[in-house]
Design a protein around this motif. Structure first.
Motif, PDB file in Angstrom:
ATOM      1  N   GLY A  61       0.790  -1.224   0.000  1.00 31.22           N
ATOM      2  CA  GLY A  61       0.000   0.000   0.000  1.00 31.22           C
ATOM      3  C   GLY A  61       0.822   1.274   0.000  1.00 31.22           C
ATOM      4  O   GLY A  61       0.365   2.312   0.479  1.00 31.22           O
ATOM      5  N   ALA A  62       2.045   1.201  -0.551  1.00 26.51           N
ATOM      6  CA  ALA A  62       2.942   2.351  -0.543  1.00 26.51           C
ATOM      7  C   ALA A  62       2.983   3.045  -1.907  1.00 26.51           C
ATOM      8  O   ALA A  62       2.419   2.556  -2.889  1.00 26.51           O
ATOM      9  CB  ALA A  62       4.351   1.906  -0.149  1.00 26.51           C
ATOM     10  N   GLN A  63       3.679   4.169  -1.960  1.00 22.82           N
ATOM     11  CA  GLN A  63       3.923   4.874  -3.209  1.00 22.82           C
ATOM     12  C   GLN A  63       5.219   4.358  -3.840  1.00 22.82           C
ATOM     13  O   GLN A  63       6.127   3.884  -3.137  1.00 22.82           O
ATOM     14  CB  GLN A  63       4.041   6.379  -2.953  1.00 22.82           C
ATOM     15  CG  GLN A  63       2.787   7.016  -2.389  1.00 22.82           C
ATOM     16  CD  GLN A  63       1.592   6.892  -3.318  1.00 22.82           C
ATOM     17  OE1 GLN A  63       1.685   7.175  -4.511  1.00 22.82           O
ATOM     18  NE2 GLN A  63       0.469   6.462  -2.766  1.00 22.82           N
ATOM     19  N   PHE A  64       5.305   4.471  -5.146  1.00 21.43           N
ATOM     20  CA  PHE A  64       6.452   3.974  -5.908  1.00 21.43           C
ATOM     21  C   PHE A  64       7.779   4.474  -5.339  1.00 21.43           C
ATOM     22  O   PHE A  64       8.714   3.698  -5.108  1.00 21.43           O
ATOM     23  CB  PHE A  64       6.293   4.420  -7.368  1.00 21.43           C
ATOM     24  CG  PHE A  64       7.408   4.022  -8.288  1.00 21.43           C
ATOM     25  CD1 PHE A  64       7.421   2.772  -8.890  1.00 21.43           C
ATOM     26  CD2 PHE A  64       8.434   4.912  -8.576  1.00 21.43           C
ATOM     27  CE1 PHE A  64       8.449   2.414  -9.758  1.00 21.43           C
ATOM     28  CE2 PHE A  64       9.461   4.562  -9.436  1.00 21.43           C
ATOM     29  CZ  PHE A  64       9.465   3.308 -10.038  1.00 21.43           C
ATOM     30  N   ARG A  65       7.879   5.764  -5.079  1.00 22.79           N
ATOM     31  CA  ARG A  65       9.145   6.361  -4.640  1.00 22.79           C
ATOM     32  C   ARG A  65       9.447   6.105  -3.159  1.00 22.79           C
ATOM     33  O   ARG A  65      10.511   6.506  -2.670  1.00 22.79           O
ATOM     34  CB  ARG A  65       9.142   7.874  -4.909  1.00 22.79           C
ATOM     35  CG  ARG A  65       9.150   8.232  -6.390  1.00 22.79           C
ATOM     36  CD  ARG A  65       9.122   9.745  -6.584  1.00 22.79           C
ATOM     37  NE  ARG A  65      10.313  10.382  -6.036  1.00 22.79           N
ATOM     38  CZ  ARG A  65      11.460  10.559  -6.691  1.00 22.79           C
ATOM     39  NH1 ARG A  65      11.575  10.144  -7.938  1.00 22.79           N
ATOM     40  NH2 ARG A  65      12.490  11.170  -6.114  1.00 22.79           N
ATOM     41  N   GLU A  66       8.543   5.462  -2.461  1.00 21.18           N
ATOM     42  CA  GLU A  66       8.766   5.167  -1.040  1.00 21.18           C
ATOM     43  C   GLU A  66       9.463   3.823  -0.827  1.00 21.18           C
ATOM     44  O   GLU A  66       9.743   3.446   0.314  1.00 21.18           O
ATOM     45  CB  GLU A  66       7.437   5.191  -0.289  1.00 21.18           C
ATOM     46  CG  GLU A  66       6.797   6.576  -0.262  1.00 21.18           C
ATOM     47  CD  GLU A  66       5.418   6.590   0.357  1.00 21.18           C
ATOM     48  OE1 GLU A  66       5.003   7.644   0.874  1.00 21.18           O
ATOM     49  OE2 GLU A  66       4.730   5.541   0.320  1.00 21.18           O
ATOM     50  N   ILE A  67       9.733   3.103  -1.912  1.00 26.55           N
ATOM     51  CA  ILE A  67      10.410   1.804  -1.833  1.00 26.55           C
ATOM     52  C   ILE A  67      11.879   1.984  -2.168  1.00 26.55           C
ATOM     53  O   ILE A  67      12.238   2.367  -3.284  1.00 26.55           O
ATOM     54  CB  ILE A  67       9.774   0.787  -2.809  1.00 26.55           C
ATOM     55  CG1 ILE A  67       8.285   0.620  -2.510  1.00 26.55           C
ATOM     56  CG2 ILE A  67      10.502  -0.550  -2.742  1.00 26.55           C
ATOM     57  CD1 ILE A  67       7.963   0.127  -1.114  1.00 26.55           C
ATOM     58  N   ILE A  68      12.755   1.721  -1.198  1.00 31.50           N
ATOM     59  CA  ILE A  68      14.190   1.861  -1.378  1.00 31.50           C
ATOM     60  C   ILE A  68      14.835   0.481  -1.302  1.00 31.50           C
ATOM     61  O   ILE A  68      14.742  -0.212  -0.278  1.00 31.50           O
ATOM     62  CB  ILE A  68      14.796   2.765  -0.283  1.00 31.50           C
ATOM     63  CG1 ILE A  68      14.115   4.131  -0.281  1.00 31.50           C
ATOM     64  CG2 ILE A  68      16.307   2.908  -0.473  1.00 31.50           C
ATOM     65  CD1 ILE A  68      14.461   4.974   0.929  1.00 31.50           C
ATOM     66  N   PHE A  69      15.496   0.064  -2.373  1.00 34.04           N
ATOM     67  CA  PHE A  69      16.183  -1.226  -2.364  1.00 34.04           C
ATOM     68  C   PHE A  69      17.539  -1.088  -1.678  1.00 34.04           C
ATOM     69  O   PHE A  69      18.280  -0.125  -1.903  1.00 34.04           O
ATOM     70  CB  PHE A  69      16.376  -1.746  -3.791  1.00 34.04           C
ATOM     71  CG  PHE A  69      15.096  -2.205  -4.429  1.00 34.04           C
ATOM     72  CD1 PHE A  69      14.454  -3.354  -3.973  1.00 34.04           C
ATOM     73  CD2 PHE A  69      14.523  -1.498  -5.482  1.00 34.04           C
ATOM     74  CE1 PHE A  69      13.262  -3.783  -4.537  1.00 34.04           C
ATOM     75  CE2 PHE A  69      13.336  -1.918  -6.064  1.00 34.04           C
ATOM     76  CZ  PHE A  69      12.708  -3.061  -5.588  1.00 34.04           C
ATOM     77  N   THR A  70      17.853  -2.075  -0.827  1.00 30.54           N
ATOM     78  CA  THR A  70      19.115  -2.106  -0.088  1.00 30.54           C
ATOM     79  C   THR A  70      19.775  -3.466  -0.288  1.00 30.54           C
ATOM     80  O   THR A  70      19.201  -4.357  -0.913  1.00 30.54           O
ATOM     81  CB  THR A  70      18.877  -1.873   1.413  1.00 30.54           C
ATOM     82  OG1 THR A  70      18.073  -2.962   1.921  1.00 30.54           O
ATOM     83  CG2 THR A  70      18.167  -0.555   1.672  1.00 30.54           C
ATOM     84  N   GLY A  71      20.970  -3.631   0.266  1.00 30.23           N
ATOM     85  CA  GLY A  71      21.685  -4.890   0.112  1.00 30.23           C
ATOM     86  C   GLY A  71      21.243  -5.979   1.063  1.00 30.23           C
ATOM     87  O   GLY A  71      21.662  -7.124   0.935  1.00 30.23           O
ATOM     88  N   SER A  72      20.390  -5.645   2.015  1.00 30.25           N
ATOM     89  CA  SER A  72      19.900  -6.615   3.002  1.00 30.25           C
ATOM     90  C   SER A  72      18.906  -5.932   3.921  1.00 30.25           C
ATOM     91  O   SER A  72      18.781  -4.693   3.920  1.00 30.25           O
ATOM     92  CB  SER A  72      21.066  -7.159   3.849  1.00 30.25           C
ATOM     93  OG  SER A  72      21.659  -6.101   4.605  1.00 30.25           O
ATOM     94  N   ALA A  73      18.218  -6.736   4.735  1.00 21.30           N
ATOM     95  CA  ALA A  73      17.344  -6.159   5.759  1.00 21.30           C
ATOM     96  C   ALA A  73      18.182  -5.458   6.828  1.00 21.30           C
ATOM     97  O   ALA A  73      17.761  -4.444   7.397  1.00 21.30           O
ATOM     98  CB  ALA A  73      16.479  -7.248   6.391  1.00 21.30           C
ATOM     99  N   THR A  74      19.370  -5.983   7.094  1.00 21.53           N
ATOM    100  CA  THR A  74      20.277  -5.341   8.050  1.00 21.53           C
ATOM    101  C   THR A  74      20.618  -3.928   7.596  1.00 21.53           C
ATOM    102  O   THR A  74      20.590  -2.974   8.386  1.00 21.53           O
ATOM    103  CB  THR A  74      21.565  -6.167   8.211  1.00 21.53           C
ATOM    104  OG1 THR A  74      21.275  -7.358   8.944  1.00 21.53           O
ATOM    105  CG2 THR A  74      22.648  -5.387   8.955  1.00 21.53           C
TER     106      THR A  74
END
Length: 381
Positions: A61-74
């Motif tokens: 239920g988020a906006q497109f630009r609110e999703i940030i990909f990272t190298g891990s959950a840590t």
């Protein structure tokens, strides 16, 4: 000789789903472009990343630009804590509130920020692992910039009252921006509602390899992006996480989230039934065992009064059963679980507790076979 290995450690990691693997494969070879390139190969990679981002945003239920990909959950947890602290300039000491049973990536980051000058409040939990909401209310003040309480504990499976905590924080801040509310939902997405609008969170961490996706990729949902980058460089991920995007893993994450959202209700029902059956039958073999925490559908942490966990786990492994004594990120240190001790239990109980966790490739026949092998171990020790 053991005929078949039985994997009961799904909270540590999951195998990559065949559909996820199929989706990822082209981006290792023929679709190998860098998303930062302007030519057709780069455009193809960008389109794939955008598609995965859209899937994940839609699922929560988020906006497109609110999703940030990272190298891990840590890394996502680090970005949440460090990034918010960097974004909020205070003339007085900033306060961060975390629960005493957070994942190490939150607790160790909080301790590090404490050494750098932040004030950290560690919320106590009860015997079931639930945070003391009253203590949280008392701990909120005008210097509080962030509250971080995980959705589902990775060791004992306790599901925290995230909505209740969110309402409390919203009531406190009223028309202000801070404190923000972060939840680590790495163990929740497969079985529980993770719609950010229902939960009321400002930041949320997700992990691919907990939901039959690849290792090495995580996500931080960040509402209105109220944080600053902790990894600088080329400005990828809207400037919040520099570094060339890992297209195959991002694509795999998107597919894994799509499948998790589609199968959530069915999966939760099946896994809950298997967990309850395993507990009921195991209790017949070892009548004095007890559950630690307040269990999620897929996690069952059990206290075995007369069995040291390390010896018992070794015997289980030799019989072909894979389980653990706690967090996979900390398990090799052989340190008794700080989570179980935070419940108010003794070090001895922590040293005699084992976590079994279940997943979609386990059926009743596997559970019956596991119980049979456990009985043999118990009868011969």
């Amino acid at each position: 000789m053991v005929n078949k290995k039985i994997y009961l450690d799904y909270a540590a990691t999951t195998p990559v789903d065949s559909e996820v693997k199929k989706t990822m494969l082209p981006y290792f070879s023929e679709k190998f472009g860098n998303a930062g390139s302007l030519h057709s190969f780069g455009q193809e990679a960008t389109a794939a990343i955008d598609g995965a981002r859209e899937k994940i945003a839609k699922a929560i239920g988020a906006q497109f630009r609110e999703i940030i990909f990272t190298g891990s959950a840590t890394e996502a947890n680090n970005l949440a804590l460090r990034g918010v602290l960097k974004a909020k300039s205070l003339k007085v000491k900033a306060r961060i509130i975390v629960s005493a049973i957070e994942h190490e990536s939150v607790l160790e980051t909080a301790k590090d920020l404490e050494r750098e000058g932040a004030e950290v409040i560690y919320l106590p939990v009860n015997r079931e692992g639930l945070v003391d909401v009253g203590k949280l209310k008392e701990s909120l003040n005008e210097r509080t910039i962030l509250v971080s309480v995980m959705y589902v504990n990775n060791e004992i499976g306790t599901v925290q009252p995230v909505r209740e905590i969110s309402k409390l924080i919203l009531e406190f801040r009223k028309h202000s921006t801070f404190p923000l509310f972060h939840t680590d939902a790495a163990q929740a997405l497969q079985y529980l509602d993770c719609d950010i609008n229902n939960l009321g969170v400002d930041l949320m961490t997700l992990s691919a390899h907990k939901i039959y996706g690849p290792k090495g990729i995580g996500v931080l949902y960040a509402k209105s992006l109220k944080l600053k980058a902790i990894i600088t460089g080329g400005g990828q991920e809207f400037g919040f996480r520099s570094g060339t995007e890992n297209t195959p893993l991002i694509v795999g994450f998107g597919k894994a989230v799509e499948l998790a959202a589609r199968d959530r209700k069915r999966a939760a029902k099946k896994i809950t039934e298997l967990r309850d059956y395993f507990w009921k039958e195991l209790k017949k073999i070892e009548p004095k065992i007890e559950v630690n925490g307040r269990i999620a559908p897929h996690i069952l942490n059990i206290y075995f009064p007369y069995r040291g966990s390390q010896d018992f786990l070794a015997r289980l492994d030799l019989s072909g059963i894979s389980a653990s004594s706690g967090s996979a990120c900390f398990a090799r240190s052989l340190v008794p679980s700080y989570v179980i001790q935070a419940l108010g239990y003794s070090r001895e109980r922590a040293e005699h507790s084992v976590r079994f966790s279940f997943g979609k490739y386990i059926g009743k026949k596997d559970i019956d076979e596991a119980l049979k092998r456990v009985k043999i171990i118990v009868d011969n020790s």
